[in-house]
Motif scaffolding. Structure first.
Motif, PDB file in Angstrom:
ATOM      1  N   ALA A   1     -12.239  -1.085   7.416  1.00 24.39           N
ATOM      2  CA  ALA A   1     -12.157  -1.193   8.867  1.00 24.39           C
ATOM      3  C   ALA A   1     -12.474   0.175   9.445  1.00 24.39           C
ATOM      4  O   ALA A   1     -12.788   1.121   8.706  1.00 24.39           O
ATOM      5  CB  ALA A   1     -10.774  -1.680   9.302  1.00 24.39           C
ATOM      6  N   TRP A   2     -12.389   0.294  10.779  1.00 24.91           N
ATOM      7  CA  TRP A   2     -12.883   1.497  11.444  1.00 24.91           C
ATOM      8  C   TRP A   2     -11.891   2.010  12.473  1.00 24.91           C
ATOM      9  O   TRP A   2     -11.149   1.244  13.088  1.00 24.91           O
ATOM     10  CB  TRP A   2     -14.221   1.205  12.128  1.00 24.91           C
ATOM     11  N   VAL A   3     -11.905   3.331  12.648  1.00 25.69           N
ATOM     12  CA  VAL A   3     -11.202   4.011  13.733  1.00 25.69           C
ATOM     13  C   VAL A   3     -12.174   4.982  14.380  1.00 25.69           C
ATOM     14  O   VAL A   3     -13.224   5.305  13.814  1.00 25.69           O
ATOM     15  CB  VAL A   3      -9.951   4.778  13.230  1.00 25.69           C
TER      16      VAL A   3
ATOM     17  N   GLY B   1     -21.536   9.622  13.229  1.00 28.61           N
ATOM     18  CA  GLY B   1     -20.261  10.297  13.057  1.00 28.61           C
ATOM     19  C   GLY B   1     -19.273  10.039  14.183  1.00 28.61           C
ATOM     20  O   GLY B   1     -18.296  10.787  14.335  1.00 28.61           O
ATOM     21  N   ARG B   2     -19.472   8.970  14.960  1.00 28.09           N
ATOM     22  CA  ARG B   2     -18.600   8.689  16.095  1.00 28.09           C
ATOM     23  C   ARG B   2     -17.414   7.806  15.720  1.00 28.09           C
ATOM     24  O   ARG B   2     -16.424   7.753  16.433  1.00 28.09           O
ATOM     25  CB  ARG B   2     -19.398   8.041  17.221  1.00 28.09           C
ATOM     26  N   ILE B   3     -17.535   7.063  14.617  1.00 25.42           N
ATOM     27  CA  ILE B   3     -16.420   6.287  14.094  1.00 25.42           C
ATOM     28  C   ILE B   3     -16.355   6.547  12.599  1.00 25.42           C
ATOM     29  O   ILE B   3     -17.349   6.973  11.981  1.00 25.42           O
ATOM     30  CB  ILE B   3     -16.558   4.774  14.378  1.00 25.42           C
ATOM     31  N   GLU B   4     -15.188   6.299  12.000  1.00 25.60           N
ATOM     32  CA  GLU B   4     -15.043   6.545  10.567  1.00 25.60           C
ATOM     33  C   GLU B   4     -14.311   5.381   9.908  1.00 25.60           C
ATOM     34  O   GLU B   4     -13.469   4.726  10.522  1.00 25.60           O
ATOM     35  CB  GLU B   4     -14.313   7.854  10.315  1.00 25.60           C
ATOM     36  N   GLU B   5     -14.634   5.153   8.641  1.00 19.81           N
ATOM     37  CA  GLU B   5     -14.085   4.028   7.916  1.00 19.81           C
ATOM     38  C   GLU B   5     -12.728   4.379   7.309  1.00 19.81           C
ATOM     39  O   GLU B   5     -12.505   5.505   6.847  1.00 19.81           O
ATOM     40  CB  GLU B   5     -15.050   3.599   6.810  1.00 19.81           C
ATOM     41  N   VAL B   6     -11.831   3.401   7.316  1.00 20.88           N
ATOM     42  CA  VAL B   6     -10.544   3.515   6.635  1.00 20.88           C
ATOM     43  C   VAL B   6     -10.310   2.220   5.877  1.00 20.88           C
ATOM     44  O   VAL B   6     -10.984   1.216   6.111  1.00 20.88           O
ATOM     45  CB  VAL B   6      -9.381   3.749   7.627  1.00 20.88           C
ATOM     46  N   ALA B   7      -9.341   2.253   4.963  1.00 24.52           N
ATOM     47  CA  ALA B   7      -8.905   1.037   4.292  1.00 24.52           C
ATOM     48  C   ALA B   7      -7.697   0.503   5.047  1.00 24.52           C
ATOM     49  O   ALA B   7      -6.691   1.191   5.183  1.00 24.52           O
ATOM     50  CB  ALA B   7      -8.550   1.320   2.841  1.00 24.52           C
ATOM     51  N   PHE B   8      -7.813  -0.711   5.554  1.00 20.57           N
ATOM     52  CA  PHE B   8      -6.740  -1.328   6.330  1.00 20.57           C
ATOM     53  C   PHE B   8      -6.172  -2.475   5.516  1.00 20.57           C
ATOM     54  O   PHE B   8      -6.768  -3.537   5.417  1.00 20.57           O
ATOM     55  CB  PHE B   8      -7.291  -1.811   7.671  1.00 20.57           C
TER      56      PHE B   8
END
Length: 388
Positions: free
Chosen positions: A263-265, A251-258
């Motif tokens: 991709a990740w933030v 749970g330290r990074i989360e996925e997004v749609a780039f």
């Protein structure tokens, strides 16, 4: 599954703001060390380029003297081997994280011939000798060579490494490793001679250090993929993929749609501006961290900029002009006494407006101010080829 759709425009706006490349400046970027931290290091193979990269992100009036004081007097910055094994200016306060993370990256294939390379045991022996030798005053490379040979044996000093039409002693293949383990950094030059010093740092444990570096990287340059991170760090892609997988599971990074790609933030850092980057013209020096790290590269170097401003596809070989957040020119500066002549070659039409030319002139003035000279702007072809 990705739940947030981030466009290039929104990502670019956030990256520029966090890099100190928009006005008004971020209030927490008011010192060379803070700026270098936000950039994740200033590439300093050519120290003057690093000085300029940092100075141009700080308030007007900042000069190379301020950067040199932060580096050699205040010790707020450290010159050492950073990401990709290249020389960087890093915030001294962040060295435990950097050394812990960099020393955890798996080594790639050994590039040296079998009769030149050192065994892992010899590398450990050399790093221990470097740490011991640099516990006192800074040493030149010749003085450090003698000290290492005294502590290990003549094999470490054998001049077997091909380098710049010369041969270096065997131990120098471990210089990057010694820096990444916190045993070596650059000291102030002694005349024209480079010196090395002990940074006096204890590396963080590898796992938390790598996590901290990933989260800082994503804060500065996210959204990004494991492949982007691996290329920026010069790390194995499989290793980076495993790091991201573990951080996502925790749970330290989360996925997004780039722009439609996963991709990740960093977790809790998913907010992006709704608007495009504020308009503005900025000059970036050789190997500026922004052009090195920002992906996808074809969006930053759009259209004709991709062919003109990249050296064989590699970012940083040309200083570039950013207009409204994308590359719109290349430039070169030449010093003659106190005069700094800056030649700017536009790419496309983004520099044609009166507003852009006015801001370009002001930015050239900032370059000259940072370099402690007088500005002279020429718009025309840059005849100088890419930096090697």
């Amino acid at each position: 599954m990705a739940t947030t759709d981030v466009t290039w425009t929104r990502a670019n706006a956030r990256r520029l703001a966090r890099q100190g490349l928009t006005a008004p400046k971020a209030p927490d970027l008011d010192s060379p060390a803070q700026v270098a931290g936000a950039m994740l290091g200033a590439h300093a193979q050519v120290l003057s380029a690093a000085e300029l990269s940092v100075a141009l992100r700080l308030p007007a009036g900042t000069t190379r003297t301020d950067l040199r004081e932060a580096l050699w007097a205040d010790r707020a910055l450290t010159k050492t081997y950073g990401p990709r094994g290249t020389v960087h200016l890093l915030p001294t306060a962040d060295l435990p994280m950097w050394t812990g993370a960099l020393s955890s990256v798996p080594a790639g294939p050994n590039p040296w011939r079998e009769d030149v390379r050192m065994t892992p045991e010899q590398t450990d022996e050399v790093v221990a000798a470097i740490r011991d030798a640099l516990a006192g005053e800074p040493l030149t490379v010749d003085e450090l060579t003698d000290a290492i040979v005294d502590r290990t044996g003549p094999w470490a000093g054998d001049r077997v490494m091909e380098a710049f039409q010369d041969k270096w002693p065997r131990w120098r293949q471990a210089a990057h490793t010694a820096a990444h383990r916190g045993a070596l950094a650059f000291g102030p030059n002694r005349g024209r001679k480079v010196t090395y010093t002990g940074p006096g740092v204890t590396p963080m444990d590898g796992r938390p250090a790598v996590e901290a570096l990933v989260r800082q990287y994503l804060h500065a340059y996210g959204p990004a993929t494991p492949a982007h991170f691996a290329q920026w760090l010069a790390a194995p892609k499989a290793w980076a993929g495993g790091v991201f997988k573990d951080l996502a599971a925790a749970g330290r990074i989360e996925e997004v749609a780039f722009d439609g790609t996963a991709a990740w933030v960093a977790s809790g850092d998913g907010a992006f501006p709704d608007a495009a980057p504020p308009p503005g013209v900025r000059l970036l020096a050789y190997f500026d961290a922004y052009v090195i790290a920002c992906r996808p590269r074809e969006r930053l170097f759009a259209g004709d900029a991709y062919g003109r401003a990249l050296g064989g596809g590699q970012a940083g070989n040309f200083p570039v002009v950013l207009v409204d957040g994308t590359v719109a020119g290349v430039w070169h500066q030449r010093r003659s006494g106190g005069r700094i002549t800056v030649t700017v070659e536009p790419i496309g039409t983004a520099l044609d407006s009166v507003r852009a030319r006015t801001e370009l002139a002001a930015e050239v003035g900032r370059v000259a101010e940072a370099l402690e000279g007088r500005a002279e702007l020429t718009v025309g072809r840059v005849a100088v080829g890419p930096h090697a």
